[in-house]
Write a protein that holds these residues in place. Structure first.
Motif, short mmCIF file in Angstrom:
data_model
loop_
_atom_site.label_atom_id
_atom_site.label_comp_id
_atom_site.label_asym_id
_atom_site.label_seq_id
_atom_site.Cartn_x
_atom_site.Cartn_y
_atom_site.Cartn_z
N THR A 166 -4.59 -15.03 -16.08
CA THR A 166 -4.38 -13.92 -15.05
C THR A 166 -4.69 -12.62 -15.09
O THR A 166 -4.37 -12.11 -16.42
CB THR A 166 -2.79 -14.16 -14.41
N LEU A 167 -5.25 -11.93 -14.69
CA LEU A 167 -5.75 -10.40 -15.11
C LEU A 167 -4.59 -9.58 -14.15
O LEU A 167 -4.49 -9.74 -12.97
CB LEU A 167 -7.34 -10.39 -14.58
N THR A 168 -4.47 -8.64 -14.84
CA THR A 168 -3.63 -7.34 -14.19
C THR A 168 -4.63 -6.11 -13.90
O THR A 168 -5.38 -5.66 -14.94
CB THR A 168 -2.50 -6.89 -14.99
N VAL A 169 -4.90 -5.71 -12.76
CA VAL A 169 -5.89 -4.98 -12.49
C VAL A 169 -5.38 -3.60 -11.79
O VAL A 169 -4.03 -3.75 -11.16
CB VAL A 169 -7.22 -5.33 -11.97
N LEU A 170 -5.73 -2.29 -11.97
CA LEU A 170 -5.67 -1.16 -11.01
C LEU A 170 -6.75 -1.33 -10.05
O LEU A 170 -7.95 -1.14 -10.27
CB LEU A 170 -5.52 -0.01 -11.68
N LYS A 171 -6.43 -1.63 -8.54
CA LYS A 171 -7.37 -1.48 -7.65
C LYS A 171 -7.82 -0.03 -7.22
O LYS A 171 -8.92 0.14 -6.80
CB LYS A 171 -6.77 -2.09 -6.18
N ASP A 172 -6.98 0.91 -7.71
CA ASP A 172 -7.13 2.26 -7.39
C ASP A 172 -6.91 2.92 -8.75
O ASP A 172 -5.60 3.17 -9.13
CB ASP A 172 -6.27 3.03 -6.33
N PRO A 173 -7.92 3.36 -9.46
CA PRO A 173 -7.84 3.80 -11.02
C PRO A 173 -7.25 5.19 -10.85
O PRO A 173 -6.82 5.84 -11.92
CB PRO A 173 -9.35 3.84 -11.51
N THR A 174 -6.73 5.68 -9.59
CA THR A 174 -6.10 7.04 -9.76
C THR A 174 -4.75 6.72 -9.40
O THR A 174 -3.87 7.77 -9.34
CB THR A 174 -6.69 7.81 -8.64
N SER A 175 -4.27 5.52 -9.45
CA SER A 175 -2.72 5.23 -9.27
C SER A 175 -2.45 4.31 -10.26
O SER A 175 -3.32 3.42 -10.85
CB SER A 175 -2.75 4.53 -7.68
N LEU A 176 -0.99 4.14 -10.73
CA LEU A 176 -0.65 3.26 -11.77
C LEU A 176 -0.29 1.99 -10.91
O LEU A 176 0.37 0.80 -11.49
CB LEU A 176 0.60 3.69 -12.30
N ALA A 177 -0.32 1.63 -9.36
CA ALA A 177 -0.11 0.56 -9.00
C ALA A 177 -0.96 -0.73 -9.23
O ALA A 177 -2.22 -0.47 -9.11
CB ALA A 177 -0.03 0.75 -7.44
N LEU A 193 -16.13 -1.74 -5.62
CA LEU A 193 -14.71 -1.49 -5.78
C LEU A 193 -14.26 -0.86 -7.15
O LEU A 193 -14.80 -1.82 -8.09
CB LEU A 193 -13.97 -2.43 -5.18
N PRO A 194 -13.67 0.10 -7.19
CA PRO A 194 -13.54 0.79 -8.60
C PRO A 194 -12.24 0.06 -9.43
O PRO A 194 -11.21 0.76 -9.74
CB PRO A 194 -13.30 2.16 -8.48
N LEU A 195 -12.36 -1.29 -9.76
CA LEU A 195 -11.07 -1.90 -10.21
C LEU A 195 -11.18 -1.51 -11.89
O LEU A 195 -12.20 -1.24 -12.49
CB LEU A 195 -11.43 -3.38 -10.26
N LEU A 196 -10.03 -1.33 -12.19
CA LEU A 196 -9.75 -0.95 -13.61
C LEU A 196 -9.04 -1.99 -14.38
O LEU A 196 -7.87 -2.33 -13.77
CB LEU A 196 -9.09 0.46 -13.73
N LEU A 197 -9.66 -2.83 -15.10
CA LEU A 197 -9.09 -4.17 -15.85
C LEU A 197 -8.09 -3.48 -17.01
O LEU A 197 -8.17 -2.85 -17.85
CB LEU A 197 -10.12 -4.83 -16.65
N VAL A 198 -6.62 -4.02 -16.67
CA VAL A 198 -5.61 -3.42 -17.57
C VAL A 198 -5.28 -4.46 -18.73
O VAL A 198 -5.24 -4.22 -20.01
CB VAL A 198 -4.46 -3.28 -16.73
N SER A 199 -5.16 -5.82 -18.31
CA SER A 199 -4.64 -6.89 -19.50
C SER A 199 -5.01 -8.13 -18.92
O SER A 199 -5.44 -8.54 -17.52
CB SER A 199 -3.21 -6.67 -19.79
#
Length: 222
Positions: A166-177, A193-199
């Motif tokens: 399971t991947l955790t991502v930021l859908k909006d890299p300007t937010s921590l949600a 879409l500017p997804l940011l992969l977290v873990s």
């Protein structure tokens, strides 16, 4: 930036300035992405486009020092959580270490001689690229490359998907949600879409029982 909060603040400032930055960890992708079209056109694979990997005019943000993206920790359910900037080599080490803690011997094997599932994953990841790339490049960067270049054959994506990661991502890299998604959902998402992969969170995989009986399912790669 050295924290996820700092990274999102920087991304927000750049967005306000009308800039679309490119996030880099080690930039090992530049050696291969020029051979893979972003539109997934299989007929264009291996047609070298030197401009495809160019950084001229780009605003580059390095994420190799963001603490949250470098974290490696066991999960409450007995799995393993690994940050997106962790190198492929460090991911291999984490998998082998977790396999040992779960009861495998020094070679990561279970009582019946069957390789522990995490060691099967680690063994497969050793086939990715070469030592230098695995030491520098992150597993997260590999998945980002596979997302932006559909024709790129990512062994890491296959192994993680089969393991049910399971991947955790930021859908909006300007937010921590954050949100979670499967590897398949991530790879098939709109690349614009500017997804940011977290873990990534790896679930505990089936193992032999304490009596040595084989599990009902066997994790194996080729």
């Amino acid at each position: 930036p050295v924290s996820l909060a700092g990274l999102t603040r920087l991304m927000a400032r750049l967005a306000a300035a009308g800039k679309a930055p490119r996030l880099l960890c080690a930039n090992t992708a530049m050696g291969v992405e020029k051979y893979y079209p972003s539109d997934g056109d299989a007929a264009a694979v291996y047609r070298w486009d030197p401009s495809a990997a160019a950084l001229d005019g780009c605003t580059v943000v390095e994420v190799k020092d963001v603490a949250e993206l470098l974290a490696v920790a066991p999960t409450p359910k007995g799995g393993l959580a690994v940050g997106a900037s962790v190198s492929i080599t460090a991911l291999i080490d984490a998998l082998e270490g977790a396999a040992g803690e779960e009861g495998g011997d020094e070679e990561g094997k279970e009582g019946g001689g069957r390789p522990a599932p995490y060691c099967v994953m680690a063994r497969h990841l050793r086939r990715v690229a070469n030592v230098q790339v695995r030491n520098a490049g992150s597993w997260g960067g590999n998945l980002m490359l596979a997302r932006s270049r559909p024709a790129f054959p990512s062994d890491i994506a296959v192994v993680l998907a089969v393991a049910g990661a399971t991947l955790t991502v930021l859908k909006d890299p300007t937010s921590l949600a954050t949100t979670t998604m499967s590897v398949e959902e991530f790879l098939s998402s709109d690349a614009s879409l500017p997804l940011l992969l977290v873990s990534v969170e790896l679930p505990p995989l089936p193992r032999s029982s304490s009596s040595g009986a084989p599990p009902s399912r066997v994790f194996s790669t080729f």
